[in-house]
Design an enzyme around this catalytic site. Structure first.
Site, PDB file in Angstrom:
ATOM      1  CB  SER A  15      -0.874  -0.046   1.270  1.00 59.96           C
ATOM      2  OG  SER A  15      -1.575   1.158   1.465  1.00 59.96           O
ATOM      3  CB  SER A 139       7.000  10.813   9.914  1.00 65.16           C
ATOM      4  OG  SER A 139       6.013  11.815   9.982  1.00 65.16           O
ATOM      5  CE1 TYR A 152       3.751   7.263  11.909  1.00 63.66           C
ATOM      6  CE2 TYR A 152       3.605   9.651  11.934  1.00 63.66           C
ATOM      7  CZ  TYR A 152       3.864   8.478  11.260  1.00 63.66           C
ATOM      8  OH  TYR A 152       4.244   8.519   9.937  1.00 63.66           O
ATOM      9  CE  LYS A 156       6.990   6.541  11.108  1.00 61.93           C
ATOM     10  NZ  LYS A 156       7.481   5.575  10.122  1.00 61.93           N
ATOM     11  CB  THR A 187      -0.796   6.874   1.552  1.00 60.19           C
ATOM     12  OG1 THR A 187      -0.660   7.204   2.949  1.00 60.19           O
ATOM     13  CG2 THR A 187       0.418   7.360   0.793  1.00 60.19           C
TER      14      THR A 187
HETATM   15  N1  LIG Z   1       1.364   9.068   4.167  1.00 55.80           N
HETATM   16  C1  LIG Z   1       1.919   9.990   4.918  1.00 55.80           C
HETATM   17  O1  LIG Z   1       1.410  11.120   5.039  1.00 55.80           O
HETATM   18  C2  LIG Z   1       3.209   9.699   5.636  1.00 55.80           C
HETATM   19  C3  LIG Z   1       3.914  10.783   6.159  1.00 55.80           C
HETATM   20  C4  LIG Z   1       5.104  10.545   6.826  1.00 55.80           C
HETATM   21  C5  LIG Z   1       5.575   9.262   6.965  1.00 55.80           C
HETATM   22  N2  LIG Z   1       4.871   8.208   6.465  1.00 55.80           N
HETATM   23  C6  LIG Z   1       5.404   6.856   6.672  1.00 55.80           C
HETATM   24  O2  LIG Z   1       5.477   6.187   5.432  1.00 55.80           O
HETATM   25  C7  LIG Z   1       5.363   4.785   5.648  1.00 55.80           C
HETATM   26  C8  LIG Z   1       4.324   4.212   4.694  1.00 55.80           C
HETATM   27  O3  LIG Z   1       3.061   4.757   5.002  1.00 55.80           O
HETATM   28  P1  LIG Z   1       1.928   4.917   3.896  1.00 55.80           P
HETATM   29  O4  LIG Z   1       1.563   6.328   3.848  1.00 55.80           O
HETATM   30  O5  LIG Z   1       2.330   4.221   2.671  1.00 55.80           O
HETATM   31  O6  LIG Z   1       0.731   4.147   4.640  1.00 55.80           O
HETATM   32  P2  LIG Z   1      -0.158   2.884   4.200  1.00 55.80           P
HETATM   33  O7  LIG Z   1      -0.714   3.110   2.853  1.00 55.80           O
HETATM   34  O8  LIG Z   1      -1.069   2.671   5.345  1.00 55.80           O
HETATM   35  O9  LIG Z   1       0.902   1.685   4.105  1.00 55.80           O
HETATM   36  C9  LIG Z   1       1.439   1.101   5.249  1.00 55.80           C
HETATM   37  C10 LIG Z   1       2.151  -0.186   4.879  1.00 55.80           C
HETATM   38  O10 LIG Z   1       2.673  -0.774   6.082  1.00 55.80           O
HETATM   39  C11 LIG Z   1       2.350  -2.163   6.095  1.00 55.80           C
HETATM   40  N3  LIG Z   1       2.186  -2.685   7.441  1.00 55.80           N
HETATM   41  C12 LIG Z   1       1.408  -2.188   8.442  1.00 55.80           C
HETATM   42  N4  LIG Z   1       1.461  -2.996   9.518  1.00 55.80           N
HETATM   43  C13 LIG Z   1       2.312  -4.013   9.189  1.00 55.80           C
HETATM   44  C14 LIG Z   1       2.770  -5.172   9.890  1.00 55.80           C
HETATM   45  N5  LIG Z   1       2.377  -5.445  11.140  1.00 55.80           N
HETATM   46  N6  LIG Z   1       3.625  -6.000   9.246  1.00 55.80           N
HETATM   47  C15 LIG Z   1       4.019  -5.757   7.976  1.00 55.80           C
HETATM   48  N7  LIG Z   1       3.620  -4.677   7.272  1.00 55.80           N
HETATM   49  C16 LIG Z   1       2.774  -3.822   7.873  1.00 55.80           C
HETATM   50  C17 LIG Z   1       1.017  -2.231   5.360  1.00 55.80           C
HETATM   51  O11 LIG Z   1       0.832  -3.531   4.821  1.00 55.80           O
HETATM   52  P3  LIG Z   1      -0.274  -4.595   5.307  1.00 55.80           P
HETATM   53  O12 LIG Z   1      -1.492  -3.821   5.664  1.00 55.80           O
HETATM   54  O13 LIG Z   1      -0.424  -5.472   4.122  1.00 55.80           O
HETATM   55  O14 LIG Z   1       0.366  -5.280   6.445  1.00 55.80           O
HETATM   56  C18 LIG Z   1       1.230  -1.219   4.249  1.00 55.80           C
HETATM   57  O15 LIG Z   1       1.860  -1.840   3.157  1.00 55.80           O
HETATM   58  C19 LIG Z   1       5.004   4.600   7.126  1.00 55.80           C
HETATM   59  O16 LIG Z   1       6.153   4.246   7.839  1.00 55.80           O
HETATM   60  C20 LIG Z   1       4.522   5.983   7.545  1.00 55.80           C
HETATM   61  O17 LIG Z   1       4.726   6.224   8.901  1.00 55.80           O
HETATM   62  C21 LIG Z   1       3.703   8.404   5.788  1.00 55.80           C
END
Ligand SMILES: NC(=O)c1ccc[n+]([C@@H]2O[C@H](COP(=O)([O-])OP(=O)(O)OC[C@H]3O[C@@H](n4cnc5c(N)ncnc54)[C@H](OP(=O)(O)O)[C@@H]3O)[C@@H](O)[C@H]2O)c1
Length: 262
Positions: A15, A139, A152, A156, A187
């Site tokens: 995702s 983040s 969170y 981080k 996302t």
């Molecule tokens: N989007 C933002 O605004 C943002 C901003 C700053 C930082 N980030 C960071 O970017 C990273 C990706 O986030 P995203 O925005 O892509 O969110 P997302 O769409 O919710 O994706 C999260 C991913 O983490 C995996 N995941 C969650 N729990 C897991 C577990 N127990 N074991 C293995 N995989 C797991 C999920 O896969 P499954 O559900 O298949 O397990 C999914 O592939 C995160 O570390 C987040 O903190 C995001």
């Protein structure tokens, strides 16, 4: 092409950022190892990836004890790993005093202990290979606090401390560590975030909706990796928040409270 035939292991590949990184790196002809818990989503991604050489390695990263075994399995797939990009993570949407301690533990496990365990387990392989690259998606909440994200932000901040120490320790080696600091990216992060009672928050908040397109974010991450950048900032208006936090903190806290607290 920089990533052609490079073995890139992506966690959180089902995702959001992890998935988009897989799609973009496939265009560069990387060989991919895809990890997450959702097998259906990883299978659909594999179909989308077409002819790209890729492996699915499902794993629940909350099982910290099993991570060294997971790394051994990942190493066996192609006999080497060039890059590991750790994108798996979860956010939080709850005031600190309404967040159960179990939620804090879960956020620390997934966002801190899991990438630490994975990095610890892959380092001996990278040392043996003589090279390797570790990238973790932190983040802006790894740099400053923001309402509803106490656990969170703590997780981080913690991973930043660990990785920056690795950067010092590995300075004279050919092992590179990159920390990515995204601001708001569009996302499912808020939908998948944990509420104070540990349930899925389930809602796309306005921060996520107003976020940078994930494709733009991943282009910047890949550009940063190419340049072996130690810190990759993916920020737009959030830069102003960082600036305020540093130079006019009283105004930062006022704005952050007004924007985020409930
Ligand atoms: N989007 C933002 O605004 C943002 C901003 C700053 C930082 N980030 C960071 O970017 C990273 C990706 O986030 P995203 O925005 O892509 O969110 P997302 O769409 O919710 O994706 C999260 C991913 O983490 C995996 N995941 C969650 N729990 C897991 C577990 N127990 N074991 C293995 N995989 C797991 C999920 O896969 P499954 O559900 O298949 O397990 C999914 O592939 C995160 O570390 C987040 O903190 C995001």
């Amino acid at each position: 092409m920089h990533f052609k035939n490079k073995v890139v292991w992506i966690t959180g590949a089902s995702s959001g950022i992890g998935k988009e990184l897989a799609l973009q790196l496939a265009r560069e002809e990387a060989i991919l190892i895809l990890t997450a818990t959702n097998l259906d989503a990883l299978n659909s991604l594999k179909v989308e990836l077409g002819n790209t050489q890729s492996h699915i390695l499902t794993y629940n990263l909350l099982d910290i004890e099993g991570i060294s075994n997971l790394v051994s399995q990942a190493m066996l797939l192609e006999g080497r790993i060039d890059y590991v990009i750790q994108s798996a993570g979860k956010s939080q949407r709850a005031m600190a005093d309404q967040t159960d301690i179990v939620v804090y533990k879960k956020l620390m496990d997934l966002n801190f202990y899991a990438p630490v365990a994975l990095s610890q387990a892959i380092l001996p392989h990278f040392k043996k290979q003589g090279y390797g690259s570790i990238c973790v998606i932190s983040s802006i909440a790894g740099l400053i606090g923001f309402p509803l994200r106490s656990g969170y932000a703590a997780s981080k901040h913690a991973i930043k401390g660990y990785l920056e120490t690795l950067q010092c320790e590995l300075y004279k080696t050919n092992i590179h560590v990159s920390i990515v600091y995204p601001g708001r990216i569009n996302t499912n992060i808020s939908k998948n975030a944990l509420a104070g009672d540990g349930q899925q928050y389930g809602d796309t908040d306005e921060n996520s909706e107003a976020g940078m397109p994930v494709a733009v974010c991943c282009k910047k991450i890949i550009a940063g990796l190419r340049k072996k950048q130690k810190a990759i900032y993916i920020l737009k208006a959030e830069r102003l928040l960082l600036w305020l936090w540093w130079y006019i903190p009283s105004l930062y806290y006022k704005i952050a409270h007004a924007k985020g607290a409930k």
